[in-house]
Design an enzyme around this catalytic site. Structure first.
Site, PDB file in Angstrom:
ATOM      1  N   LEU A   1      -5.652  -1.473  15.981  1.00 54.62           N
ATOM      2  CA  LEU A   1      -6.077  -2.270  14.822  1.00 54.62           C
ATOM      3  C   LEU A   1      -4.930  -3.200  14.441  1.00 54.62           C
ATOM      4  CD1 LEU A   1      -7.786   0.558  12.702  1.00 54.62           C
ATOM      5  CD2 LEU A   1      -8.893  -1.100  14.226  1.00 54.62           C
TER       6      LEU A   1
ATOM      7  N   ILE B   1      -2.379   1.575  14.082  1.00 55.54           N
ATOM      8  CA  ILE B   1      -2.639   0.704  12.932  1.00 55.54           C
ATOM      9  C   ILE B   1      -1.404  -0.147  12.692  1.00 55.54           C
ATOM     10  CG2 ILE B   1      -3.304   0.598  10.500  1.00 55.54           C
ATOM     11  CD1 ILE B   1      -4.440   3.442  10.816  1.00 55.54           C
ATOM     12  N   ASP B   2      -1.550  -1.447  12.884  1.00 60.89           N
ATOM     13  CA  ASP B   2      -0.421  -2.371  12.760  1.00 60.89           C
ATOM     14  C   ASP B   2      -0.919  -3.663  12.112  1.00 60.89           C
ATOM     15  OD1 ASP B   2       2.240  -3.274  13.145  1.00 60.89           O
ATOM     16  OD2 ASP B   2       1.653  -4.297  14.989  1.00 60.89           O
ATOM     17  N   ILE B   3      -1.302  -3.545  10.851  1.00 61.88           N
ATOM     18  CA  ILE B   3      -2.015  -4.628  10.165  1.00 61.88           C
ATOM     19  C   ILE B   3      -1.157  -5.191   9.034  1.00 61.88           C
ATOM     20  CG2 ILE B   3      -4.069  -5.236   8.837  1.00 61.88           C
ATOM     21  CD1 ILE B   3      -5.522  -2.949  10.260  1.00 61.88           C
TER      22      ILE B   3
ATOM     23  N   ASN C   1       2.045   1.829  11.464  1.00 59.34           N
ATOM     24  CA  ASN C   1       3.264   1.071  11.192  1.00 59.34           C
ATOM     25  C   ASN C   1       3.199   0.495   9.786  1.00 59.34           C
ATOM     26  OD1 ASN C   1       5.702  -0.321  11.487  1.00 59.34           O
ATOM     27  ND2 ASN C   1       4.698  -2.109  12.373  1.00 59.34           N
TER      28      ASN C   1
END
Length: 221
Positions: free
Chosen positions: A73, A142-144, A176
C-alpha cells in the site's frame, strides 16, 4: 554518467513533475543512485529503501521468500518491490496500490517497474482498496505518505481491523511511520498499546533515518 558521479558531491535533479495529488515529484541523482522524492521527503530508493529493507530483514528474508502474495500500500517508485524481487528473490504475486498515476508513470520510466511480471499495479486509494479486495495476503506493507504527512485513516480502528482481517495465518504487517514531533510519538505509542494483541505480536523499530519508526505486526495464529 557525469551526473551520477557529480551526485556524490551534490544531488542533481533531472526531472520534476506536478500532479493533482502531489505538489512536486522529483527524480534526482543522489550519492550515485536515482531516487524519487516529494517536495520535502524521500519517496523511493535512497533512505526509504534502506528503511524498508531493515523491516523486511526483521521479518526474515527466509520467511518472505516462501510467501505467496504480498500487498504493498503506497508504491511510489517501487523500491520495496525491487528489494523483494531483486534481493530477496521473492517469486510470488505482488499487488501494489498507488493513488497517484503520475508517480507510476515515473516509476515505469526511470525504474522499469512495468517490467516486473509478477507485479500488478492498482491505481486506487489504499483505504478504498482494502475495503474491496477479496484476497488474503502473507505480508502487507504500508508506506503511505502525502509528502511528510500520514493520512489519519491509517490509525483508525476500522482500517486496522480490516488489515488484520486480510492477513493470512502467520502473516505480517510492515508499517512505515514518520515521527516529527511529540504528538506523533504519542500517536504511535497508542497505536501499539491499543492493537488487537490477542492473536498478534507487535513491536517497533524506532528512529530509523532520524524520523522513521517501523511497526512490525505478526499474526500468531
Amino acid at each position: 554518467m557525469l551526473k551520477k558521479v557529480l551526485s556524490y558531491l551534490i544531488p542533481i535533479n533531472i526531472h520534476t513533475v506536478k500532479s493533482d495529488l502531489s505538489k512536486s515529484i522529483e527524480i534526482t541523482w543522489a550519492n550515485g543512485e536515482l531516487v524519487l522524492d516529494s517536495e520535502n521527503t524521500n519517496y523511493s530508493y535512497g533512505s526509504l529503501q534502506r528503511i524498508l529493507r531493515l523491516g523486511l530483514k526483521t521479518i526474515g528474508f527466509h520467511k518472505i521468500i516462501k510467501m505467496d502474495h504480498i500487498l504493498v500500500l503506497g508504491v511510489a517508485g517501487g523500491s520495496v518491490v525491487k528489494t523483494l524481487v531483486d534481493e530477496i528473490k521473492f517469486g510470488g504475486r505482488i499487488t501494489g496500490v498507488e493513488i497517484d498515476p503520475e508517480i507510476i508513470k515515473l516509476a515505469n520510466r526511470y525504474f522499469k517497474l512495468d517490467e516486473i511480471q509478477q507485479l500488478e499495479i492498482v491505481i486506487d486509494d489504499a483505504f478504498e482498496f482494502v475495503l474491496k479486495t477479496r484476497d488474503k495476503y502473507d505480508l502487507i506493507i504500508i508506506d503511505i505518505f502525502q509528502d511528510t504527512t500520514m493520512p489519519n485513516f491509517l490509525y483508525e480502528s476500522y482500517f486496522i481491523n480490516r488489515i488484520c482481517f486480510l492477513l493470512k495465518s502467520k502473516g505480517f504487517v510492515l508499517f512505515n511511520t514518520m515521527l516529527l514531533n511529540q504528538q506523533h510519538n504519542l500517536r504511535n505509542k497508542k497505536y501499539i498499546s491499543d492493537f488487537c494483541t490477542t492473536n498478534y505480536s507487535i513491536k517497533s523499530i524506532p528512529r530509523i533515518e532520524i524520523h522513521n519508526e517501523l511497526i512490525v505486526i505478526e499474526k500468531t495464529i
